[in-house]
Design a protein around this motif. Structure first.
Motif, PDB file in Angstrom:
ATOM      1  N   ALA A 195       0.812  -1.086   0.109  1.00  0.00           N
ATOM      2  CA  ALA A 195      -0.010  -0.029   0.095  1.00  0.00           C
ATOM      3  C   ALA A 195       1.013   1.060   0.068  1.00  0.00           C
ATOM      4  O   ALA A 195       0.590   2.186  -0.692  1.00  0.00           O
ATOM      5  N   ALA A 196       2.024   1.352   0.674  1.00  0.00           N
ATOM      6  CA  ALA A 196       2.886   2.329   0.848  1.00  0.00           C
ATOM      7  C   ALA A 196       3.523   2.553  -0.560  1.00  0.00           C
ATOM      8  O   ALA A 196       3.495   3.705  -1.224  1.00  0.00           O
ATOM      9  N   TYR A 197       3.959   1.412  -1.129  1.00  0.00           N
ATOM     10  CA  TYR A 197       4.606   1.628  -2.702  1.00  0.00           C
ATOM     11  C   TYR A 197       3.605   2.454  -3.532  1.00  0.00           C
ATOM     12  O   TYR A 197       3.959   3.300  -4.045  1.00  0.00           O
ATOM     13  N   ILE A 198       2.368   1.758  -3.498  1.00  0.00           N
ATOM     14  CA  ILE A 198       1.310   2.168  -4.481  1.00  0.00           C
ATOM     15  C   ILE A 198       1.114   3.750  -4.144  1.00  0.00           C
ATOM     16  O   ILE A 198       0.954   4.721  -5.003  1.00  0.00           O
ATOM     17  N   GLY A 199       0.840   4.131  -2.859  1.00  0.00           N
ATOM     18  CA  GLY A 199       0.637   5.426  -2.325  1.00  0.00           C
ATOM     19  C   GLY A 199       1.708   6.201  -2.884  1.00  0.00           C
ATOM     20  O   GLY A 199       1.237   7.543  -3.390  1.00  0.00           O
ATOM     21  N   ILE A 200       3.066   6.250  -2.662  1.00  0.00           N
ATOM     22  CA  ILE A 200       4.197   6.860  -3.064  1.00  0.00           C
ATOM     23  C   ILE A 200       4.155   7.033  -4.492  1.00  0.00           C
ATOM     24  O   ILE A 200       4.279   8.269  -5.036  1.00  0.00           O
ATOM     25  N   ILE A 214       3.600  10.683  -6.405  1.00  0.00           N
ATOM     26  CA  ILE A 214       4.649  11.261  -7.424  1.00  0.00           C
ATOM     27  C   ILE A 214       4.010  11.378  -8.913  1.00  0.00           C
ATOM     28  O   ILE A 214       4.289  12.575  -9.355  1.00  0.00           O
ATOM     29  N   HIS A 215       3.021  10.519  -9.268  1.00  0.00           N
ATOM     30  CA  HIS A 215       2.240  10.647 -10.573  1.00  0.00           C
ATOM     31  C   HIS A 215       1.675  12.030 -10.299  1.00  0.00           C
ATOM     32  O   HIS A 215       1.544  12.723 -11.264  1.00  0.00           O
ATOM     33  N   ALA A 216       0.831  12.092  -9.412  1.00  0.00           N
ATOM     34  CA  ALA A 216      -0.169  13.424  -9.169  1.00  0.00           C
ATOM     35  C   ALA A 216       0.859  14.668  -9.167  1.00  0.00           C
ATOM     36  O   ALA A 216       0.616  15.744  -9.710  1.00  0.00           O
ATOM     37  N   GLY A 217       1.767  14.568  -8.482  1.00  0.00           N
ATOM     38  CA  GLY A 217       2.798  15.710  -8.434  1.00  0.00           C
ATOM     39  C   GLY A 217       3.638  16.182  -9.746  1.00  0.00           C
ATOM     40  O   GLY A 217       3.648  17.316 -10.057  1.00  0.00           O
TER      41      GLY A 217
END
Length: 264
Positions: A47-52, A56-59
């Motif tokens: 979940a942490a991998y996906i969230g990070i 990054i994608h959104a940023g």
């Protein structure tokens, strides 16, 4: 006569099953101890991998490489790679983690690998099912559009993970610093696995390099079961052929150098 000849084989199989079952329990106790937080962390990690990656994608305000949902694209990529590498990474350390058990005559190096693989595969299949089920609920649609393809993908991933781990475990017991080398190449393998991009849209010269990465084929196979019209850079025969070659090599190494592996 046939019954007499059959009895020793059935007895040996039962004994081997008991050994592997005991090793599975030992691996589970070592993995989680007496705390339930161990399994919770296993859920938090992907979940942490996906969230990070999503942050990054959104940023970066980047476009989704394929489809209409960034979470599905990243989730399929992360599990295609992370499940394969997670299972193999834990399994290839089975011999070193169970070195004291190898002093018992009934325990062979391959038994420790099988036991750890069974435990890790069960854990990751549960995690994958939970995440895919949760995503399906949140999107209110099926995220596995080809169940048959998804089942084949799971078997292929498990087969490759076991073969890759078995070979690395044997090689790591025989070659100094081999495990250090494999740790160093883990990140490049992930970056070249197509987790964040579509390999089929890369330049042909780059595709030629990506094609040799078996983890990329695991990711692409995973995505073909979650999209209706995904254009995959996928060779099932290469992944399965490489898995067979690695497993065959591992079995030969285990047989030829068993005493050296046990005493390593």
């Amino acid at each position: 006569m046939a019954l007499l000849a059959e009895k020793p084989l059935s007895y040996a199989l039962r004994e081997n099953a008991r050994v592997i079952s005991a090793l599975v329990v030992r691996s589970a106790v070592t993995r989680f101890g007496e705390s339930r937080l161990g399994f919770v962390w296993i859920l938090i990690e992907p979940a942490a991998y996906i969230g990070i990656f999503l942050l990054i994608h959104a940023g970066m305000k980047a476009q989704i490489p394929f489809g209409d949902n960034a979470l599905l694209f990243i989730l399929a990529g992360v599990f295609g790679f992370r499940m394969t590498r997670g299972i193999s990474r834990k399994t290839e350390r089975a011999i070193s983690n169970n070195q004291p058990m190898l002093t018992y005559p009934l325990v062979r190096p391959l038994d420790t690998i099988i036991a750890t693989f069974l435990l890790e595969s069960t854990i990751w299949l549960i995690i994958c099912a939970l995440f895919m089920w949760g995503l399906a609920i949140s999107l209110d649609r099926d995220v596995i559009v080809y169940p048959g393809e998804f089942t084949e993908c799971m078997f292929a991933i498990l087969y490759f993970a076991f073969s890759y781990a078995a070979f690395n475990a044997m090689a790591g017991s025989l070659i100094p610093r081999y495990d250090t080398f494999m740790s160093m190449v883990s990140m490049p393998l992930m970056l070249l696995s197509g987790v964040f991009f579509m390999p089929a849209e890369m330049p042909p010269s780059f595709q030629a390099v990506l094609w040799w990465n078996p983890f990329m084929h695991c990711v692409e196979w995973f995505r073909t079961s979650t999209y209706l019209d995904y254009n995959a850079l996928l060779s099932k025969s290469y992944l399965l052929g490489l898995s067979t070659a690695l497993l065959t090599s591992a079995l030969i190494l285990e047989r030829v150098f068993r005493s050296r592996i046990i005493s390593a």
